[in-house]
Design an enzyme around this catalytic site. Structure first.
Site, PDB file in Angstrom:
ATOM      1  N   HIS A   1       0.516  -1.021   0.213  1.00  0.00           N
ATOM      2  CA  HIS A   1      -0.075  -0.078   0.151  1.00  0.00           C
ATOM      3  C   HIS A   1       0.935   1.208  -0.248  1.00  0.00           C
ATOM      4  O   HIS A   1       0.400   2.324  -0.340  1.00  0.00           O
ATOM      5  CB  HIS A   1      -1.151  -0.050   1.209  1.00  0.00           C
ATOM      6  CG  HIS A   1      -1.603  -1.045   1.375  1.00  0.00           C
ATOM      7  ND1 HIS A   1      -2.004  -1.629   0.714  1.00  0.00           N
ATOM      8  CD2 HIS A   1      -3.195  -0.372   0.817  1.00  0.00           C
ATOM      9  CE1 HIS A   1      -3.380  -2.875   1.343  1.00  0.00           C
ATOM     10  NE2 HIS A   1      -3.933  -2.006   1.203  1.00  0.00           N
ATOM     11  N   GLY A   2       2.302   0.785  -0.096  1.00  0.00           N
ATOM     12  CA  GLY A   2       2.813   2.055  -0.465  1.00  0.00           C
ATOM     13  C   GLY A   2       2.820   2.856  -1.205  1.00  0.00           C
ATOM     14  O   GLY A   2       2.687   4.475  -0.876  1.00  0.00           O
TER      15      GLY A   2
END
Length: 192
Positions: free
Chosen positions: A119-120
């Protein structure tokens, strides 16, 4: 490797446990100084982590992880002091992307070594640094990558992709490939 080579890592509460712990420990073992920061916190403060696992459901499960001790003060960060940036995933990126200073930091590394996982990619999309670039992320982040103009790399959960100085991967099972590619981007020369 020398201890004067510094890397920056952005963290927040409920960052994915493996995605902060493993790169921090591996890069530190190789001699990099890894400063891990979180908005509103100082060195010695902690962030809570979450363990995401793949147990046969339609998405990952989430369990409490460890408390990770931050190594530097967020407010004291000067991006010019760092060779590269690491952005772990988990739930932290969804709220960190609302912080203007976090987005400034990400933009400062747009053309420098940048490792992002899971999810970065939400931080990269919010910072506007992925247009035209091939980016992997957790599959649920595909719409954000594409809406930000990125080219979503639909790869195996154990793979990573490099586009220039940007190295990305879908989730923590990709650590071996992701970290190996990031080390190449950093110019590390490791022989065993």
């Amino acid at each position: 490797m020398t201890d004067d080579v510094k890397l920056l890592m952005l963290a927040g509460d409920y960052v994915e446990d493996y995605e902060i712990m493993v790169p921090y420990q591996a890069l530190s073992m190789l001699g990099y100084t890894v400063d891990v920061v979180c908005p509103g916190k100082k060195a010695g403060d902690k962030v809570l982590t979450a363990i995401h696992d793949f147990e046969g459901a339609q998405t990952y499960s989430e369990k409490p992880g460890h408390a990770f001790t931050l190594t530097a003060d967020f407010d004291a960060i000067d991006t010019d002091d760092y060779l590269g940036l690491i952005v772990p995933g988990g739930r932290a990126p969804e709220y960190l992307r609302l912080n203007p200073r976090v987005l400034e930091i990400v933009r400062a590394f747009a053309d420098r070594p940048l490792a992002v996982i899971c999810h970065g990619a939400q931080l990269l999309a919010a910072a506007g640094v992925i247009k035209g670039r091939k980016v992997s992320a957790y599959p649920a982040c595909r719409p954000e990558v594409e809406l930000a103009g990125g080219i979503y790399a639909d790869i195996a959960v154990t793979d990573a992709v490099t586009d220039g100085e940007l190295v990305s991967a879908p989730a923590w099972p990709a650590h071996p490939a992701w970290l190996a590619q990031f080390l190449k981007v950093l110019g590390a020369n490791i022989s065993i």
